[in-house]
Write a protein that holds these residues in place. Structure first.
Motif, short mmCIF file in Angstrom:
data_model
loop_
_atom_site.label_atom_id
_atom_site.label_comp_id
_atom_site.label_asym_id
_atom_site.label_seq_id
_atom_site.Cartn_x
_atom_site.Cartn_y
_atom_site.Cartn_z
N SER A 101 1.45 2.16 -3.50
CA SER A 101 0.29 2.30 -4.38
C SER A 101 -0.06 3.77 -4.57
O SER A 101 0.39 4.64 -3.83
CB SER A 101 -0.92 1.55 -3.77
OG SER A 101 -1.47 2.30 -2.70
N ALA B 161 -4.82 5.30 0.67
CA ALA B 161 -3.82 4.33 1.14
C ALA B 161 -3.51 4.53 2.62
O ALA B 161 -3.32 3.56 3.36
CB ALA B 161 -2.55 4.46 0.31
N LEU C 27 0.82 -1.21 0.00
CA LEU C 27 0.00 0.00 0.00
C LEU C 27 0.86 1.26 0.00
O LEU C 27 0.45 2.29 -0.56
CB LEU C 27 -0.94 0.00 1.20
CG LEU C 27 -2.22 -0.83 1.06
CD1 LEU C 27 -2.91 -0.98 2.40
CD2 LEU C 27 -3.16 -0.17 0.04
#
Length: 276
Positions: free
Chosen positions: A134, A139, A131
């Protein structure tokens, strides 16, 4: 997996949460670290392979596969590999409730702690690391959710696998079973203590050590639990009648304890669950 480090740009919303993650990473081989002033955040470093050592507060701990270092902020520490490659995943945390969650899990100081459910804990860490790289707009929130899940699962892992706790529960199991069978009547401490062949005083000590409560507190919690079932199953029964059925001789005390435990009166509990 190659070495990876990911850090989150926190929003004002995330920073208001009780627990949130600030970063995550992975090292194929963790380099030696010495921090005379400590690190300003809580850290968990999980050993996957190899071995290392943690030096903190004048003590040295061996870090083996399946164990993790939990480090409190701003405390001098050092860690280094002694068996290469020393593969490590790490996460860092902030938030006003991180310390409370750590202490509930038994992590009262910077030290090395064993983990039994490896796959579950590592999955949280790997998902958190993904995450951080990402482009998801939420997030930070998702990582905060993972951080909370991580602490709860770590707490469950350490609690359920503490040998002294397991033995304590096994020792008290006959008392739990006896309460379950006879909760509807008066149960003197001496009668409960007889189930495991100890004195009433020693029974209280065992309950305090294992459950952090007195035997009668546990019994009354059981009675309140049973009363909720009866309040819904027998909607026409009076509150005083329900109280007596589950072992309370005084309806007023039952109602007071019910409200203290459930945050509402027995009557309100019925109404909120569709019983008029």
């Amino acid at each position: 997996m190659a070495n990876k480090l990911g850090f989150l740009m926190q929003t004002d919303t995330v920073m208001k949460l009780p627990v949130y993650m600030t970063g995550a990473g992975h090292w194929d081989h963790q380099d030696p670290i010495h921090r005379p002033g400590g690190y300003p955040q809580f850290q968990w470093l999980h050993c996957v392979s190899g071995q290392g050592e943690l030096a903190v507060r004048g003590q040295t701990y061996r870090v083996r596969p399946g164990s993790g270092m939990f480090l409190y902020p701003d405390e001098e520490h050092a860690y280094y590999g002694v068996e290469k490659p020393w593969e490590v995943y790490w996460m860092t945390f902030l938030g006003p409730e991180v310390e409370a969650l750590a202490r509930l899990a038994g992590m009262n100081e910077s030290a090395v702690y064993p983990v039994h459910r490896q796959e579950l804990i590592l999955n949280h860490m790997k998902n958190a690391l993904s995450l951080t790289f990402s482009d998801k707009p939420l997030a930070g929130l998702e990582c905060s959710k993972l951080a909370y899940m991580f602490f709860i699962d770590l707490m469950m892992d350490m609690t359920m696998h503490a040998s002294s706790t397991d033995q304590g529960y096994l020792r008290l199991q006959p008392v739990f079973d006896y309460m379950e069978e006879h909760y509807a009547r008066d149960l003197p401490l001496q009668e409960l203590a007889l189930q495991i062949g100890v004195s009433a005083q020693h029974l209280c000590l065992l309950f305090r050590k294992i459950l952090n409560k007195r035997p009668m507190e546990y019994l009354n919690q059981l009675r309140i639990h049973k009363s909720k079932e009866r309040l819904l199953e027998f909607p026409e029964a009076r509150i005083g009648e329900i109280a007596r059925q589950v072992g309370f001789t005084t309806p007023g005390y039952f109602s007071t304890l019910f409200k203290r435990t459930e945050g509402m009166t027995p009557e309100a509990f019925r109404k909120l669950n569709g019983v008029r």
